[in-house]
Scaffold this active site. Structure first.
Site, mmCIF file in Angstrom:
data_model
loop_
_atom_site.group_PDB
_atom_site.id
_atom_site.type_symbol
_atom_site.label_atom_id
_atom_site.label_comp_id
_atom_site.label_asym_id
_atom_site.label_seq_id
_atom_site.Cartn_x
_atom_site.Cartn_y
_atom_site.Cartn_z
ATOM 1 N N GLU A 197 35.000 -46.099 -37.783
ATOM 2 C CA GLU A 197 35.472 -44.710 -37.766
ATOM 3 C C GLU A 197 36.787 -44.589 -37.016
ATOM 4 O O GLU A 197 36.811 -44.226 -35.831
ATOM 5 C CB GLU A 197 34.402 -43.797 -37.147
ATOM 6 C CG GLU A 197 33.190 -43.628 -38.038
ATOM 7 C CD GLU A 197 32.210 -42.566 -37.537
ATOM 8 O OE1 GLU A 197 32.350 -42.092 -36.392
ATOM 9 O OE2 GLU A 197 31.317 -42.204 -38.326
ATOM 10 N N GLU B 195 28.057 -44.573 -43.719
ATOM 11 C CA GLU B 195 27.240 -43.956 -42.664
ATOM 12 C C GLU B 195 27.161 -42.453 -42.887
ATOM 13 O O GLU B 195 28.160 -41.806 -43.217
ATOM 14 C CB GLU B 195 27.851 -44.238 -41.280
ATOM 15 C CG GLU B 195 26.994 -43.704 -40.137
ATOM 16 C CD GLU B 195 27.646 -43.922 -38.771
ATOM 17 O OE1 GLU B 195 28.032 -45.072 -38.467
ATOM 18 O OE2 GLU B 195 27.780 -42.927 -38.026
HETATM 19 C C1 IDC Z 1 25.597 -43.387 -31.752
HETATM 20 C C2 IDC Z 1 24.159 -43.724 -31.550
HETATM 21 C C3 IDC Z 1 23.767 -43.608 -30.122
HETATM 22 C C4 IDC Z 1 24.729 -44.370 -29.259
HETATM 23 C C5 IDC Z 1 26.139 -43.998 -29.574
HETATM 24 C C6 IDC Z 1 27.092 -44.834 -28.767
HETATM 25 O O1 IDC Z 1 23.344 -42.960 -32.388
HETATM 26 O O2 IDC Z 1 22.448 -44.031 -29.899
HETATM 27 O O3 IDC Z 1 24.440 -44.131 -27.897
HETATM 28 O O4 IDC Z 1 26.410 -44.157 -30.933
HETATM 29 O O5 IDC Z 1 28.403 -44.479 -29.033
HETATM 30 C C7 IDC Z 1 28.907 -42.115 -35.445
HETATM 31 C C8 IDC Z 1 29.036 -43.525 -35.062
HETATM 32 C C9 IDC Z 1 27.766 -44.083 -34.496
HETATM 33 C C10 IDC Z 1 27.067 -43.069 -33.616
HETATM 34 C C11 IDC Z 1 26.681 -41.890 -34.487
HETATM 35 C C12 IDC Z 1 25.962 -40.807 -33.720
HETATM 36 O O6 IDC Z 1 29.491 -44.311 -36.125
HETATM 37 O O7 IDC Z 1 28.065 -45.237 -33.783
HETATM 38 O O8 IDC Z 1 25.909 -43.666 -33.085
HETATM 39 N N1 IDC Z 1 27.856 -41.350 -35.146
HETATM 40 O O9 IDC Z 1 26.754 -40.322 -32.717
HETATM 41 N N2 IDC Z 1 29.793 -41.395 -36.108
HETATM 42 C C13 IDC Z 1 29.334 -40.168 -36.217
HETATM 43 C C14 IDC Z 1 28.105 -40.115 -35.608
#
Ligand code: IDC
Length: 663
Positions: A187, A281
């Site tokens: 991202e 995703e």
């Molecule tokens: C989130 C996980 C969470 C973790 C976090 C760390 O769900 O458990 O603590 O990352 O940065 C994204 C990202 C993805 C995120 C997710 C939710 O690609 O890594 O995971 N998210 O925040 N983009 C949008 C949402």
């Protein structure tokens, strides 16, 4: 000796029929459970769809049909301490009870990820995950998970060097895997798709993709700017490589599916502009991965994705207390989850994937399996109508029927199309028999690849054409004719049937030793009887006579048929020539007991004469009769008295020269 030879050859015949019985047992064992075991044989997303590629805006399978991945995303692999969800069983549950066909492996770059010291532990998990997924026939997306939880930059150019090393390693490692896809940056933010600065995503992609392309043309998924929400920005600056697709991410409680939502509209713009889109995703909750759900919005997104066969990977598999986790925190199971274990995300995702899987089932006959088109040798209707067992087992599960054919049917020599009968094909072509032997599957594959194009005939040939006479550089045709051989010996015909190579091998390994006749023009016994030089050279080594005829005898125009009696039998025993008193044919004819004991063993017969016959006064030649010799010559009687043998020896050494009469 004669007897023991007979015993030997009887034993061999027994071996031949034992082999035959074994073959029958094997073929029964082999045939009966085939249908049963076919049910358990690998029927996987990958076996059905093979390696993927991008064609225009579409992802396509190896049959060139539009294809949609329904993927489960793991949580960051740096957090999967103890391999909780990276297991064959958890992936199997996703595949079999959720209808998932792909797994995403998020390799976080920071946050305890790959560039922050835990690479080795992550490598093990990545490789385990790929292995389990591959064994289950699932597609795998290896995701270089550029992401910053703290609002810093996530321009992937910051970690470009690490990314290059990472993909250099993994593209090489999985270059032969048709099921592996690569995502080069999760991202991105704080950059642009294309701004000419050399620090944009376009230049990042142009630095990383060539590294992957050194090894594989696998599909590469490329992140777009603003957390992968701007695939439309690629328009006008598409990457020039093949098999590239561009990401959109959404979280349905934040990005409400439907026209007017800017991310949703970006996707439509991108597609209109010819840009392939891939959702590596998404979540059915808030963009934080937590907070509210909005499944109705997610359904709207799916309408768009299903319309264009856009692949989607749901965030994420764990029981962490977050809305985006599939599993409730109370669920500690690592596989085998049931509906009550699932959060709203898990429930929605399972329902959505299963619907996708059901839609994917073919509604008519298919001919492509793992990228190979069997249409030249396979017709669904022909196959199920010919074999009621298959119809009964698989009915109109079109893939299952094709899979049975590919995994078992060809090996069993089953016919699946009117114009291709493998036995006929095998019978017709010696070159194929020499190349493939009894590996029937190879004949089908040859026909598909070459035979059809070469206009080869594949029906109606019921007998072996142009049977093999040559093996390992030796041509046996002077003493061997396949048809003569199998027609003369029922046991061989029964054991080897129309396998000309096995038949010739039998002749080479056993037939000649056993003195079997394999051609009208060569009879071992006749050849042996006719030539004393050969008997002296080869004795009872039957095979040596055949080989002599092949190499010399034929050229020397030696007679090899029709001689019914031993000719030119030896007369020399331990350096003494008995020919003046001994003739083999005369001796055996007048002494049936000797013939009975020694047959045509010329040396044994002569030895009998030398050791016993003379002492016993037996006559062995019409020109020497002991009684006549003895009674005619007083000087000899005086000298030898009753020593019979001495009279014979005298005649040999002196009497003959002295022209004494011995009749
Ligand atoms: C989130 C996980 C969470 C973790 C976090 C760390 O769900 O458990 O603590 O990352 O940065 C994204 C990202 C993805 C995120 C997710 C939710 O690609 O890594 O995971 N998210 O925040 N983009 C949008 C949402």
């Amino acid at each position: 000796m004669k007897q023991s030879r007979m015993k030997q050859s009887r034993m061999k015949q027994r071996l031949v029929s034992l082999g035959l019985a074994l073959m029958m047992v094997l073929s029964i064992v082999f045939m009966l459970p085939a249908v049963e075991s076919a049910k358990a044989a690998a029927d996987t997303p990958f076996s059905r769809h093979g390696k993927l590629h991008v064609d225009g805006i579409y992802l396509k399978d190896s049959s060139n049909n539009k294809f949609q991945l329904r993927g489960a995303s793991l949580h960051g692999v740096q957090w999967d301490v103890g391999y909780n969800y990276i297991s064959s069983e958890s992936f199997r549950t996703l595949r079999d009870s959720f209808g998932v066909n792909a797994i995403r492996i998020p390799v976080y770059v920071t946050q305890g990820g790959y560039t922050e010291g835990s690479a080795a532990a992550m490598d093990t998990r990545i490789q385990n995950a790929v292995k389990y997924a591959t064994d289950l026939g699932l597609y795998v997306l290896i995701d270089w998970h550029v992401h910053d939880a703290y609002g810093g930059t996530t321009n992937p150019n910051v970690w470009k060097g690490s990314a290059i090393n990472f993909f250099n390693k993994y593209a090489n490692m999985y270059k032969s895997y048709g099921n592996v896809l690569f995502e080069i940056c999760n991202e991105p933010v704080n950059t642009q798709w294309y701004d000419g600065s050399g620090n944009d995503l376009y230049s990042y992609a142009n630095a990383v993709i060539p590294v992957i392309r050194k090894y594989t043309d696998a599909v590469v998924v490329v992140g777009t700017n603003t957390w992968s929400q701007e695939p439309d920005k690629v328009i006008g600056h598409k990457l020039s490589y093949s098999n590239i697709t561009y990401t959109v991410h959404f979280y349905s409680a934040t990005h409400i599916g439907g026209d007017g939502n800017w991310v949703y509209d970006n996707v439509k713009k991108a597609l209109d502009g010819g840009i392939p889109v891939f959702c590596s995703e998404f979540g059915v909750c808030d963009a934080s991965g937590n907070g509210n759900y909005n499944t109705g919005s997610a359904d709207k997104w799916m309408e768009l994705f299903n319309k264009y066969d856009i692949s989607y990977f749901c965030w994420h598999l764990s029981n962490k207390g977050e809305s985006s986790a599939y599993l409730k925190t109370s669920c500690s199971k690592r596989s085998g989850w049931t509906d009550s274990d699932l959060t709203t995300t898990g429930t929605w995702f399972k329902k959505t994937c299963l619907a996708g899987a059901a839609k994917e089932k073919p509604t008519g006959p298919v001919t492509i399996y793992e990228g190979v088109d069997y249409a030249k040798v396979f017709d669904y209707n022909y196959y199920v109508n010919k074999y009621p067992d298959i119809k009964k087992a698989f009915g109109n599960d079109y893939y299952a029927v094709l899979r049975h054919f590919v995994v078992y049917g060809m090996r069993e020599g089953r016919q699946a199309k009117s114009n291709f009968n493998v036995q006929s094909y095998k019978n017709a072509y010696q070159d194929l028999r020499l190349a493939f032997g009894n590996d029937l599957k190879k004949y089908y594959e040859h026909y598909i690849r070459n035979g059809f194009r070469e206009g080869r005939k594949a029906t109606g040939v019921t007998t072996v054409k142009n049977p093999v006479t040559k093996l390992n550089g030796v041509d046996y045709s002077k003493v061997y004719d396949y048809y003569y051989y199998i027609n003369k010996y029922a046991d061989i015909k029964k054991a080897f049937g129309n396998d000309d190579i096995a038949t010739l091998r039998h002749f080479i390994n056993n037939g000649m030793k056993e003195g079997r006749q394999a051609k009208a023009g060569f009879e071992l016994r006749s050849y042996k009887y006719a030539y004393r030089d050969l008997r002296a050279a080869f004795g009872n080594d039957n095979k040596a006579y055949y080989m002599h005829y092949i190499r010399n005898g034929y050229k020397e125009k030696r007679v090899a048929t029709g001689v019914k009696e031993l000719r030119n039998a030896t007369t020399v025993y331990q350096g003494v020539d008995y020919s003046r008193v001994y003739d083999f044919t005369y001796y055996v004819k007048h002494n049936p007991d000797v013939y009975k004991a020694f047959g045509n063993d010329e040396n044994a017969v002569l030895r009998h004469f030398v050791v016993h016959g003379m002492k016993e006064g037996r006559q062995a030649k019409d020109t020497f009769n002991l009684k006549a010799y003895r009674s005619r010559y007083a000087d000899l009687r005086k000298a030898f008295g009753n020593d019979n043998k001495a009279y014979y020896m005298h005649y040999i050494r002196n009497g003959y020269k002295e022209k004494r009469n011995a009749r």
